[in-house]
Design an enzyme around this catalytic site. Structure first.
Site, PDB file in Angstrom:
ATOM      1  N   ARG A   3       0.313  -8.711  13.696  1.00  0.00           N
ATOM      2  CA  ARG A   3      -0.370  -7.575  12.897  1.00  0.00           C
ATOM      3  C   ARG A   3      -1.372  -8.320  11.980  1.00  0.00           C
ATOM      4  O   ARG A   3      -2.342  -7.787  11.770  1.00  0.00           O
ATOM      5  CB  ARG A   3       0.892  -6.683  12.301  1.00  0.00           C
ATOM      6  CG  ARG A   3       1.197  -5.717  13.441  1.00  0.00           C
ATOM      7  CD  ARG A   3       2.425  -4.997  12.981  1.00  0.00           C
ATOM      8  NE  ARG A   3       2.524  -4.418  11.811  1.00  0.00           N
ATOM      9  CZ  ARG A   3       3.518  -4.616  10.718  1.00  0.00           C
ATOM     10  NH1 ARG A   3       4.357  -5.072  11.112  1.00  0.00           N
ATOM     11  NH2 ARG A   3       3.403  -4.140   9.566  1.00  0.00           N
ATOM     12  N   ARG A  41      11.555  -6.805   4.728  1.00  0.00           N
ATOM     13  CA  ARG A  41      11.129  -5.161   4.462  1.00  0.00           C
ATOM     14  C   ARG A  41      11.835  -4.369   5.318  1.00  0.00           C
ATOM     15  O   ARG A  41      12.132  -4.284   6.675  1.00  0.00           O
ATOM     16  CB  ARG A  41       9.589  -4.909   4.633  1.00  0.00           C
ATOM     17  CG  ARG A  41       9.574  -3.489   4.851  1.00  0.00           C
ATOM     18  CD  ARG A  41       8.156  -3.451   4.623  1.00  0.00           C
ATOM     19  NE  ARG A  41       7.186  -3.168   6.183  1.00  0.00           N
ATOM     20  CZ  ARG A  41       6.162  -2.866   6.012  1.00  0.00           C
ATOM     21  NH1 ARG A  41       5.246  -2.664   5.200  1.00  0.00           N
ATOM     22  NH2 ARG A  41       5.589  -2.823   7.198  1.00  0.00           N
ATOM     23  N   ARG A  53      -9.398   1.501   9.334  1.00  0.00           N
ATOM     24  CA  ARG A  53      -8.834   0.199   9.597  1.00  0.00           C
ATOM     25  C   ARG A  53      -9.714  -1.013  10.296  1.00  0.00           C
ATOM     26  O   ARG A  53      -9.297  -2.052  10.926  1.00  0.00           O
ATOM     27  CB  ARG A  53      -7.365   0.476  10.465  1.00  0.00           C
ATOM     28  CG  ARG A  53      -6.187  -0.479  10.065  1.00  0.00           C
ATOM     29  CD  ARG A  53      -5.065  -0.044  10.906  1.00  0.00           C
ATOM     30  NE  ARG A  53      -3.982  -0.895  10.576  1.00  0.00           N
ATOM     31  CZ  ARG A  53      -2.827  -0.311   9.960  1.00  0.00           C
ATOM     32  NH1 ARG A  53      -3.211   0.806   9.304  1.00  0.00           N
ATOM     33  NH2 ARG A  53      -1.722  -0.927   9.772  1.00  0.00           N
ATOM     34  N   ARG A  89      11.790  -1.920  10.445  1.00  0.00           N
ATOM     35  CA  ARG A  89      10.853  -1.257  11.553  1.00  0.00           C
ATOM     36  C   ARG A  89      10.534  -1.903  12.633  1.00  0.00           C
ATOM     37  O   ARG A  89      10.434  -3.144  12.653  1.00  0.00           O
ATOM     38  CB  ARG A  89       9.572  -1.081  10.682  1.00  0.00           C
ATOM     39  CG  ARG A  89       9.160   0.419  10.365  1.00  0.00           C
ATOM     40  CD  ARG A  89       7.829   0.427   9.471  1.00  0.00           C
ATOM     41  NE  ARG A  89       6.608  -0.154  10.000  1.00  0.00           N
ATOM     42  CZ  ARG A  89       5.560  -0.337   9.328  1.00  0.00           C
ATOM     43  NH1 ARG A  89       5.499   0.399   8.210  1.00  0.00           N
ATOM     44  NH2 ARG A  89       4.551  -0.801   9.851  1.00  0.00           N
ATOM     45  N   LYS A 103       0.884  -1.414  -0.036  1.00  0.00           N
ATOM     46  CA  LYS A 103       0.074   0.194   0.057  1.00  0.00           C
ATOM     47  C   LYS A 103       0.678   1.324  -0.041  1.00  0.00           C
ATOM     48  O   LYS A 103       0.517   2.388  -0.925  1.00  0.00           O
ATOM     49  CB  LYS A 103      -0.919   0.270   1.220  1.00  0.00           C
ATOM     50  CG  LYS A 103      -1.831  -1.036   1.459  1.00  0.00           C
ATOM     51  CD  LYS A 103      -2.784  -0.685   2.489  1.00  0.00           C
ATOM     52  CE  LYS A 103      -1.998  -0.643   4.075  1.00  0.00           C
ATOM     53  NZ  LYS A 103      -1.421  -2.140   4.772  1.00  0.00           N
TER      54      LYS A 103
HETATM   55  P1  ADP Z   1       1.147  -1.583   7.870  1.00  0.00           P
HETATM   56  O1  ADP Z   1       0.172  -1.184   6.847  1.00  0.00           O
HETATM   57  O2  ADP Z   1       2.861  -2.052   7.308  1.00  0.00           O
HETATM   58  O3  ADP Z   1       0.982  -2.524   9.193  1.00  0.00           O
HETATM   59  P2  ADP Z   1       0.994   1.040   9.106  1.00  0.00           P
HETATM   60  O4  ADP Z   1       2.231   2.017   8.689  1.00  0.00           O
HETATM   61  O5  ADP Z   1      -0.131   1.185   8.395  1.00  0.00           O
HETATM   62  O6  ADP Z   1       1.698  -0.393   8.765  1.00  0.00           O
HETATM   63  O7  ADP Z   1       0.654   1.104  10.633  1.00  0.00           O
HETATM   64  C1  ADP Z   1       1.462   1.057  11.532  1.00  0.00           C
HETATM   65  C2  ADP Z   1       0.793   0.868  12.961  1.00  0.00           C
HETATM   66  O8  ADP Z   1       0.298   2.084  13.310  1.00  0.00           O
HETATM   67  C3  ADP Z   1      -0.485  -0.100  12.997  1.00  0.00           C
HETATM   68  O9  ADP Z   1       0.296  -1.364  13.207  1.00  0.00           O
HETATM   69  C4  ADP Z   1      -0.829   0.382  14.147  1.00  0.00           C
HETATM   70  O10 ADP Z   1      -0.291   0.197  15.183  1.00  0.00           O
HETATM   71  C5  ADP Z   1      -1.091   1.989  13.954  1.00  0.00           C
HETATM   72  N1  ADP Z   1      -2.181   2.393  12.799  1.00  0.00           N
HETATM   73  C6  ADP Z   1      -1.942   3.047  11.487  1.00  0.00           C
HETATM   74  N2  ADP Z   1      -3.006   3.143  11.266  1.00  0.00           N
HETATM   75  C7  ADP Z   1      -3.983   2.914  12.181  1.00  0.00           C
HETATM   76  C8  ADP Z   1      -5.453   3.019  12.274  1.00  0.00           C
HETATM   77  N3  ADP Z   1      -5.947   3.667  11.189  1.00  0.00           N
HETATM   78  N4  ADP Z   1      -6.057   2.726  13.531  1.00  0.00           N
HETATM   79  C9  ADP Z   1      -5.334   2.233  14.491  1.00  0.00           C
HETATM   80  N5  ADP Z   1      -4.003   2.265  14.487  1.00  0.00           N
HETATM   81  C10 ADP Z   1      -3.228   2.353  13.372  1.00  0.00           C
END
Ligand code: ADP
Ligand code: ZN
Length: 220
Positions: free
Chosen positions: A172, A132, A93, A161, A18
């Site tokens: 996750r 990654r 999410r 990360r 994404k």
């Molecule tokens: P990925 O899609 O690779 O899992 P992101 O960078 O989108 O990673 O998100 C990393 C972390 O940030 C998530 O695991 C969560 O802890 C937090 N996070 C991001 N967006 C949201 C959201 N919309 N609601 C709740 N937590 C979020």
């Protein structure tokens, strides 16, 4: 390519690509790339009050409380640059976040054009996430392989990360299945969903997205 204003959500499992696709789309079409993950990581790095509140959730791969995220996104969407189109990456999410977004948009005069769902099989997700890395200089995401020890874009050092450690990846994915996957049906029912095959190179996936958004672009 510019001038086609669109308001999009990009949906998919962690590691579906994404962020990579959203960054490139935003650059090519002059849309705002609104990544909640990036916003939270930045807040954590800067040690802002929000960053302090969310740090433990993000490190553990847990979802940050809905209300915090909704407020963050709501404020960001009101900024004028979003008027030229945006890509929401990592939000919504949860079903609750999606409902809140639905309530929020009409008041901001924003109409959602499409939801891009980047579909990647589970085994490929785990494989990709465990390879990654992020460039410590330019922030570019890099999929590691033998012989790659620095960023192909700028030569910066690569780092993992903290939430890409193997145990956290599995966690996750579970969080994604339980909370985020239901959004696919929700947006399908609203006839907003565009399913994109997320396998293959980033380039291939990008071409699929562009064709899906504009079926006429290739004269097909
Ligand atoms: P990925 O899609 O690779 O899992 P992101 O960078 O989108 O990673 O998100 C990393 C972390 O940030 C998530 O695991 C969560 O802890 C937090 N996070 C991001 N967006 C949201 C959201 N919309 N609601 C709740 N937590 C979020
Ligand atoms: Zn770099």
């Amino acid at each position: 390519m510019t001038g086609s204003r669109k308001n999009l959500i990009i949906l998919g499992a962690p590691g579906a690509g994404k962020g990579t696709q959203a960054k490139r789309l935003a650059g090519d079409f002059s849309w705002v790339h609104l990544s909640t993950g990036d916003m939270l990581r930045e807040a954590i790095d800067k040690g802002t009050p929000l960053g302090v509140r969310v740090e433990s959730y993000v490190k553990a791969g847990d979802l940050v409380p809905d209300d915090l995220i909704i407020e963050l996104v709501g404020e960001r969407l009101q900024q004028p640059d979003c008027g030229s189109g945006f890509l929401l990456d990592g939000f919504p999410r949860t079903v609750r976040q999606a409902r809140k977004l639905d309530e929020l948009l009409p008041g901001l005069g924003i109409h959602l054009d499409a939801v891009l769902y980047i579909r990647v099989p589970d085994d490929l997700i785990v494989e990709r996430l465990s390879r990654r890395f992020t460039c410590s200089e330019c922030g570019q995401m890099v999929i590691g392989s033998a012989g790659i020890s620095e960023c192909p874009e700028c030569g910066g050092g690569l780092m993992r990360r903290p939430d890409d450690e193997p145990d956290t990846i599995i966690h996750r994915l579970g969080v994604y299945r339980e909370n985020t996957r239901p959004l696919i049906d929700l947006y399908e029912a609203k006839r907003l969903l565009f399913e994109i095959d997320g396998t293959g190179s980033a380039e291939t996936v990008y071409d699929r997205i562009v064709s899906a958004l504009d079926p006429d672009s290739k004269g097909e």
